[in-house]
Motif scaffolding. Structure first.
Motif, mmCIF file in Angstrom:
data_model
loop_
_atom_site.group_PDB
_atom_site.id
_atom_site.type_symbol
_atom_site.label_atom_id
_atom_site.label_comp_id
_atom_site.label_asym_id
_atom_site.label_seq_id
_atom_site.Cartn_x
_atom_site.Cartn_y
_atom_site.Cartn_z
ATOM 1 N N SER A 1 4.875 6.911 9.928
ATOM 2 C CA SER A 1 4.076 7.322 11.099
ATOM 3 C C SER A 1 4.734 6.802 12.376
ATOM 4 O O SER A 1 5.589 5.905 12.337
ATOM 5 C CB SER A 1 2.656 6.752 10.976
ATOM 6 O OG SER A 1 2.687 5.327 10.986
ATOM 7 N N HIS B 1 4.104 -6.039 11.059
ATOM 8 C CA HIS B 1 3.437 -6.535 12.260
ATOM 9 C C HIS B 1 3.011 -7.998 12.145
ATOM 10 O O HIS B 1 2.392 -8.536 13.063
ATOM 11 C CB HIS B 1 2.206 -5.661 12.554
ATOM 12 C CG HIS B 1 2.468 -4.199 12.374
ATOM 13 N ND1 HIS B 1 3.370 -3.516 13.156
ATOM 14 C CD2 HIS B 1 1.998 -3.294 11.463
ATOM 15 C CE1 HIS B 1 3.425 -2.245 12.745
ATOM 16 N NE2 HIS B 1 2.606 -2.088 11.717
ATOM 17 N N ASN C 1 0.796 -1.232 0.000
ATOM 18 C CA ASN C 1 0.000 0.000 0.000
ATOM 19 C C ASN C 1 0.828 1.280 0.000
ATOM 20 O O ASN C 1 0.271 2.365 -0.133
ATOM 21 C CB ASN C 1 -1.019 0.017 1.158
ATOM 22 C CG ASN C 1 -2.037 -1.089 1.024
ATOM 23 O OD1 ASN C 1 -2.644 -1.229 -0.030
ATOM 24 N ND2 ASN C 1 -2.206 -1.901 2.047
HETATM 25 O O1 CA2 Z 1 4.050 4.314 9.131
HETATM 26 C C1 CA2 Z 1 4.428 3.505 8.275
HETATM 27 O O2 CA2 Z 1 5.307 3.761 7.447
HETATM 28 C C2 CA2 Z 1 3.745 2.129 8.193
HETATM 29 O O3 CA2 Z 1 4.744 1.161 7.885
HETATM 30 C C3 CA2 Z 1 2.728 2.235 7.065
HETATM 31 C C4 CA2 Z 1 1.846 0.997 6.918
HETATM 32 C C5 CA2 Z 1 1.250 0.600 8.263
HETATM 33 O O4 CA2 Z 1 0.552 -0.630 8.117
HETATM 34 C C6 CA2 Z 1 2.304 0.438 9.329
HETATM 35 O O5 CA2 Z 1 1.658 0.125 10.552
HETATM 36 C C7 CA2 Z 1 3.096 1.721 9.493
HETATM 37 C C8 CA2 Z 1 0.701 1.245 5.941
HETATM 38 C C9 CA2 Z 1 1.096 1.821 4.634
HETATM 39 C C10 CA2 Z 1 -0.157 2.238 3.913
HETATM 40 O O6 CA2 Z 1 0.121 3.372 3.146
HETATM 41 C C11 CA2 Z 1 -0.921 4.094 2.662
HETATM 42 C C12 CA2 Z 1 -0.599 5.263 2.021
HETATM 43 C C13 CA2 Z 1 -1.602 6.049 1.531
HETATM 44 C C14 CA2 Z 1 -2.917 5.659 1.641
HETATM 45 C C15 CA2 Z 1 -3.237 4.485 2.257
HETATM 46 C C16 CA2 Z 1 -2.218 3.694 2.764
#
Ligand code: CA2
Length: 151
Positions: free
Chosen positions: A103, A81, A12
């Motif tokens: 994040s 995770h 994603n």
């Molecule tokens: O904070 C991060 O970089 C994460 O690795 C991002 C993951 C999340 O599952 C982790 O807990 C933390 C999710 C990436 C999804 O990216 C998106 C970007 C734009 C719109 C929707 C999702």
């Protein structure tokens, strides 16, 4: 000779810049790739920037590119995770690993507080947006030639 760094992005993250900018910022993944390439160049490094939505493909990239690169920067996305397979691949290649998250995963849902990747990571950076990737490159450059450096 410039050292190559694999920068691997998980599921994603190809959607960056299209939605949830409050959590992940407004930059696209292509913006981050460009910033990483420029910053790496200034540090005497080159980058191989990848993204995959598939766990098995991420394992294959780590195995294949891990043979020729000197370090890995990884944002495994949600596989952070869940994935013992990606952890095992990182442990198998035995390279310095910098884990990055855009994040602050510790301010978010409890299921995001645990990372399988961290067991293989030299360092972990989260909550600083795309700057985290650049700081990870700084850390790789600072540790060149000393894989076991702790500080
Ligand atoms: O904070 C991060 O970089 C994460 O690795 C991002 C993951 C999340 O599952 C982790 O807990 C933390 C999710 C990436 C999804 O990216 C998106 C970007 C734009 C719109 C929707 C999702």
């Amino acid at each position: 000779m410039s050292a190559s760094v694999l920068i691997l992005n998980g599921p994603n993250l190809n959607l960056l810049g299209t939605r949830e900018p409050d959590i992940y910022g407004a930059e696209t993944l292509a913006d981050i790739e460009g910033a990483c390439a420029a910053h790496a160049g200034a540090l005497g490094l080159t980058t191989d920037f990848r993204q995959s939505n598939n766990e098995g493909e991420m394992v294959e990239i780590i195995q294949a590119v891990g043979k020729s690169c000197e370090a890995i920067i990884i944002n495994a996305g949600a596989y952070t995770h869940t994935s013992v397979a990606i952890l095992d691949a990182l442990l198998a290649v035995g390279l310095p690993v910098m884990e990055v998250h855009l994040s602050n995963i510790y301010q978010r849902d409890e299921f995001r507080h645990h990372s399988y990747i961290s067991k293989a990571a030299t360092g972990v950076i989260c909550g600083l947006g795309s700057q985290g990737y650049l700081l990870a490159l700084d850390a790789v450059a600072a540790r060149r030639g000393d894989d076991n450096k702790k500080v």
